[in-house]
Design a protein around this motif. Structure first.
Motif, short mmCIF file in Angstrom:
data_model
loop_
_atom_site.label_atom_id
_atom_site.label_comp_id
_atom_site.label_asym_id
_atom_site.label_seq_id
_atom_site.Cartn_x
_atom_site.Cartn_y
_atom_site.Cartn_z
N THR A 175 0.75 -1.08 0.13
CA THR A 175 0.02 0.16 -0.05
C THR A 175 0.71 1.14 -0.03
O THR A 175 0.46 2.51 -0.24
N ILE A 186 -6.75 4.43 -0.45
CA ILE A 186 -6.09 3.81 -0.98
C ILE A 186 -6.49 2.26 -1.50
O ILE A 186 -7.39 1.98 -0.68
N ARG A 241 -1.19 8.28 -4.39
CA ARG A 241 -1.28 7.17 -3.44
C ARG A 241 -0.39 7.12 -2.10
O ARG A 241 -0.81 6.58 -1.30
#
Length: 374
Positions: A203, A252, A340
């Motif tokens: 992530t 995300i 992101r």
């Protein structure tokens, strides 16, 4: 107050003892005593002139001039109301170090340009990021100028030494190194650690963002994580606050494997809590008591695991850096990567992550040739 006294020679003299008020720079009461007046009238006249001077000009005698620390404390008090607690704490730590090593007991008006130049050279030799320290010094002097404590800011006239490049480069794992690490972690690490390391790598979350996550932040149906807070340490206590920047608050997307790993951990966590009688606090990555995972402990767990399996040492932050690097290698647009990662602007992303590995360098010519021949 006027008092009469006798000198050693037996002569009569008068002295005045006056309360001048509270010095705004030190917060302390100011009193003065003056002796040697031949008549009571002379002493009273001097007292009136002294009080009038203080009323019109403030505390102008040299002994009342504030030190750098006294002005810095006043500035810091105002600064605290404008920033997050962690930013304030970090700035206070910087300032304490600055005062202890360079401005201890020094009156702010006595700091000349030459002295300031010497200090900044010392800072540049001691700290790679010395400009952080200089920025705080500059703010204190600007504050002093604003309050008419000093007339000029010596920082404005110094020559700034070139900032050294960081000694350590950020470590990013290759795809093969990451897969090897996570495969071993799945087999031999505690489930909470494997879940944490995998989530960081897949992530790009910051360490504090991960450790501050609650289950309500994860949408398993839509496969997303909502970043709305970060774990911080303030005065030795763990708590959450709003993210690093406005852009850090983000959503995300998650891949299927990460979703499944998080689901598996949630189920395992419930079993562990039930087994040991731990009350759930809705935190995703928890310690054995169900509370927040301590930063130092989290760091040490990774170091121990890497050492145990004789893997290349890297930091927790390296997993975020690895995520970004692999996104670049996969051809993802920098703007998408910036969003992101929650960077404040795309330039931050480009500056930090556009390093090319050997394979990417060798591919450049081939990709250009294919484009031209198409």
């Amino acid at each position: 107050m006027i008092k009469k006294y006798l000198t050693k020679d037996g002569e009569t003299r008068y002295m005045l003892q006056a309360y001048l008020g509270v010095d705004p720079f030190t917060g302390k009461q100011r009193r003065t005593t003056r002796r040697g007046f031949k008549t009571q009238k002379e002493a009273k006249k001097a007292e009136r002139e002294l009080l009038l001077s203080v009323e019109e000009n403030g505390f102008t005698d040299h002994s009342s001039k504030p030190t750098f620390k006294e002005v810095a404390d006043m500035w810091l008090e105002s600064y605290e109301t404008t920033v997050k607690p962690t930013t304030y704490q970090n700035t206070k730590n910087y300032l304490n170090a600055i005062i202890e090593h360079h401005f201890k007991d020094i009156r702010i008006e006595s700091v000349s340009v030459a002295k300031m130049q010497k200090i900044v050279i010392e800072l540049s030799k001691k700290y790679v990021t010395y400009l952080n320290y200089l920025s705080i010094i500059n703010r204190v002097f600007k504050y002093a100028v604003h309050l008419d404590i000093v007339q000029t800011n010596p920082v404005d006239r110094i020559i700034r030494p070139k900032q050294q490049k960081p000694r350590k480069e950020k470590i990013a794992l290759t795809k093969e190194e990451l897969n090897k690490f996570l495969t071993l972690a799945k087999k031999d690490a505690r489930p909470v650690l494997y879940t944490a390391w995998h989530t960081l790598a897949y992530t790009g979350l910051r360490r504090g963002e991960l450790l501050g996550l609650e289950w309500s932040d994860i949408d398993f149906k839509n496969k997303t994580i909502s970043v709305s807070k970060t774990l911080v340490t303030i005065n030795g206590k763990l708590s959450t606050q709003s993210p690093k920047t406005k852009r850090s608050a983000r959503t995300i997307s998650l891949d299927d494997s990460t979703v499944q790993i998080l689901k598996d951990w949630k189920l395992e966590q419930k079993k562990l809590f039930f087994k040991y009688g731990v009350k759930s606090k809705n935190i995703v990555i928890t310690n054995t008591k169900g509370g927040y995972f301590d930063f130092a402990h989290f760091r040490d767990e990774l170091r121990y695991f890497l050492g145990k399996h004789k893997l290349k040492q890297f930091s927790v932050h390296s997993l975020r850096h690895t995520h970004a690097s692999l996104l670049f290698e996969a051809g993802i647009e920098p703007k998408t990567i910036s969003d992101r990662l929650g960077h404040s602007n795309i330039q931050t992303t480009l500056d930090m992550y556009t390093h090319l590995n050997d394979k990417q360098r060798s591919d450049v010519a081939d990709r250009l040739l294919k484009f031209l021949e198409a």
